[in-house]
Design an enzyme around this catalytic site. Sequence first.
Site, PDB file in Angstrom:
ATOM      1  CB  SER A 218      41.017  43.145  37.039  1.00 48.59           C
ATOM      2  OG  SER A 218      42.221  42.499  36.701  1.00 48.59           O
ATOM      3  CG  ASP A 305      45.527  42.951  43.446  1.00 45.27           C
ATOM      4  OD1 ASP A 305      45.907  41.905  42.882  1.00 45.27           O
ATOM      5  OD2 ASP A 305      44.661  43.703  42.963  1.00 45.27           O
ATOM      6  CG  HIS A 344      42.977  40.767  41.391  1.00 44.40           C
ATOM      7  ND1 HIS A 344      43.478  42.015  41.062  1.00 44.40           N
ATOM      8  CD2 HIS A 344      42.336  40.317  40.270  1.00 44.40           C
ATOM      9  CE1 HIS A 344      43.156  42.300  39.803  1.00 44.40           C
ATOM     10  NE2 HIS A 344      42.466  41.285  39.306  1.00 44.40           N
TER      11      HIS A 344
END
Length: 370
Positions: A218, A305, A344
Amino acid sequence: YCLIHFYKRRKEKVCLASYKSQHRNAMYPVFGRKKLILRKAIYFLRLVAYLVLVLFLTLPFIFKFSPWLQTKLVFLPFVRMPSNLNFSNPSSLGLSATHNLYLSSQPGVTVGVWHILPASSQASCAQHSCYDQLGSGQPVVLYLHGNTAHRAAPQRVELYQVLRGLDYHVITMDYRGFADSSHAAPSVTGVVADARAVYDWVVARSGQDTQLIVWGHSLGAGVAAHLVADLATQGVRPSGLVLESPFNNIYDELRNHHMTWLWRKIPWFDWFFTKSLAENDLGFTSDQKMSLIDVPLLILHAEDDAVIPFKLGKALHESALVSRGDGGIGVEFKEFKGDLGYGHSHICRAPELPDIVRQFVKRCLQAEGL
């Protein structure tokens, strides 16, 4: 006389109106209550609409002129779930043979670090000497997490266990402003410096032929890309780079984030939001760093995601292919179907992930000619 007469007539009318109102409420009590509730509901809705309008108009200005707010929203260091953890005791979180330590990043800044031993070394390692085994020959993964929480977040611990099961060392850390690291404001320059300090510590203690993989998730993928690019400009290279659920740059991420949908169509969106990040050292630009990165690259992204759209991971992949200019040799993109539900943060649950990582580390070894 006229005034007295008018006053008496007025009083009689008020009394009559009051009597009629009381009589009506006595006859129709439910109707009266419903009317009162309706009035209150209308008032409440008007108040909400007014507040929404005020926020819609003022928040862009507050964001634009508040570097403090920008930093908080980019890194979210105040979100510390789960909280009240003892980072010096990783075994309480199911991570045995894990050493907790603190490293100096810059003057006045220290970062909390965990060294998680590979599966084959768990039994033989005394916890106080874990870090002495970095030169044992197994690959080392430097893991850089995203925003919110800390190195003990459950989904991150899941990934550590996967990498440990592959018999890799795992080095994970918290940037400044997070968890038990120094309470300094994070920035691109600051968190990259934190990651570099840990990277140098690992290199100093691992053998010359030890594979070192930098893995970012991320926002941490942005940190990883900036770190490896900076290393490359100094002639220093890790064995490989893994970017999990990455964005191409934070500006496109902000344009596509669900929290900004209300303002996307307003004029001067970029002036209010994205330009401010660049001015305050919060502009992660992984796509611009691809031209400097020449180590093997693996990008992992799930179609479902909801935090960083899948298309941004694809955009980063395209940037890497274009920047290489060699047909994309050394660049690999692995996508995970949306119906698998990894979202995610849970690609670590993919049954095929261990084999994907194992094959990637093997390609890194071949690229180094070891």
